[in-house]
Design a protein around this motif. Sequence first.
Motif, short mmCIF file in Angstrom:
data_model
loop_
_atom_site.label_atom_id
_atom_site.label_comp_id
_atom_site.label_asym_id
_atom_site.label_seq_id
_atom_site.Cartn_x
_atom_site.Cartn_y
_atom_site.Cartn_z
N UNK A 199 18.57 21.22 16.19
CA UNK A 199 19.25 22.38 15.59
C UNK A 199 20.68 22.01 15.20
N UNK A 200 21.34 21.22 16.04
CA UNK A 200 22.67 20.73 15.70
C UNK A 200 22.62 19.88 14.44
N UNK A 201 21.60 19.03 14.33
CA UNK A 201 21.44 18.20 13.13
C UNK A 201 21.23 19.06 11.90
N UNK A 202 20.44 20.13 12.05
CA UNK A 202 20.17 21.02 10.92
C UNK A 202 21.44 21.73 10.47
N UNK A 203 22.27 22.15 11.43
CA UNK A 203 23.54 22.80 11.07
C UNK A 203 24.46 21.79 10.38
N UNK A 204 24.50 20.57 10.88
CA UNK A 204 25.35 19.56 10.25
C UNK A 204 24.86 19.24 8.84
N UNK A 205 23.55 19.28 8.64
CA UNK A 205 23.00 19.05 7.30
C UNK A 205 23.49 20.11 6.32
#
Length: 316
Positions: free
Chosen positions: A199-205
């Motif tokens: 989820x953190x990766x998705x937000x950073x994306x």
Amino acid sequence: MDKSARRGPQCGIIEHMPEVVDVLLRRNGTATFGELRALVTGRAIRSALDGGTIRRIAKGVYSLPAAPDPIAAARAQGGLISHRSAAVLYGFGILELPDKPEVTVPRGQHRRLSPVDCVLHRADEVPSDGFCTSKLRTVLDCARTLPFADGLAVADSALRLRAVDHSQLMVAAAELRGPGSLRARRVAAAADGRAESVLESALRAIIIEEGIPGFEPQVAVQDGSFSARIDLGHRALLIAAETDGFAYHGTRAALARDCRRHVGLTLRGWRLLRFTWEDVMYDREWVVAALRDAIAGSPGHHNVPPAWASRRGAAA
């Protein structure tokens, strides 16, 4: 998670269903009723059961729906487990489970008749590790075929687990040719092993795709006896963008710790923007507006009215 669930509440899916799936994913696919009930509502569990998002495998025990065996699919097609199916077997984080096993076969090889259904990919030369494509090749395949956020989640996870080396990933991505090669290079350049969740990766994306500068993963804040890490922190503006996975905040003890952490960061000048799975996955525009409003209202920036105020004025 099935594709209909990923489309979100606006498509008629009960809003808490992604939370049930999230809990099961973090528990390797199974959980007792008590484990689920400690983190999600009984209504959410019943809704997920009725919708087929989860299944009951024994009295008081639940799991994700059974999927065709990827090893059987690879053997049936004379190929290798690849893409997201290989990522799952390697333990890499993914945003969405594949509906069918993904298998890669040599280019030109005909599809074999088999009762085990799968998604078939074709390639000339494929580095392997047993029944799977190699870890590096798996990350590259996901990066070049999946949406940016999905590919980044896999790459971040592989780096975090030290399954691949970042410089190795960059070199391999630079050597790619053909469809998806530019996307893979973009994922490789953005990948960061400090990310602690998909989820953190998705937000950073989202932040990267929207061209919002200044945020970096896992920013440490230490001051005397206080210590905390921020999912995505903007050091210059003291803005913290946090992802709240329900499984991590579902107990009273976790709530108490979280409140103290929030107060501690606020006292040190940080403004916390907290985004749920539903926010990040289903309401990108709202997330972007919140981030831009926070930046616009930061000290040292022009006093630009936030987006919500502008919309309210227009409506009036």
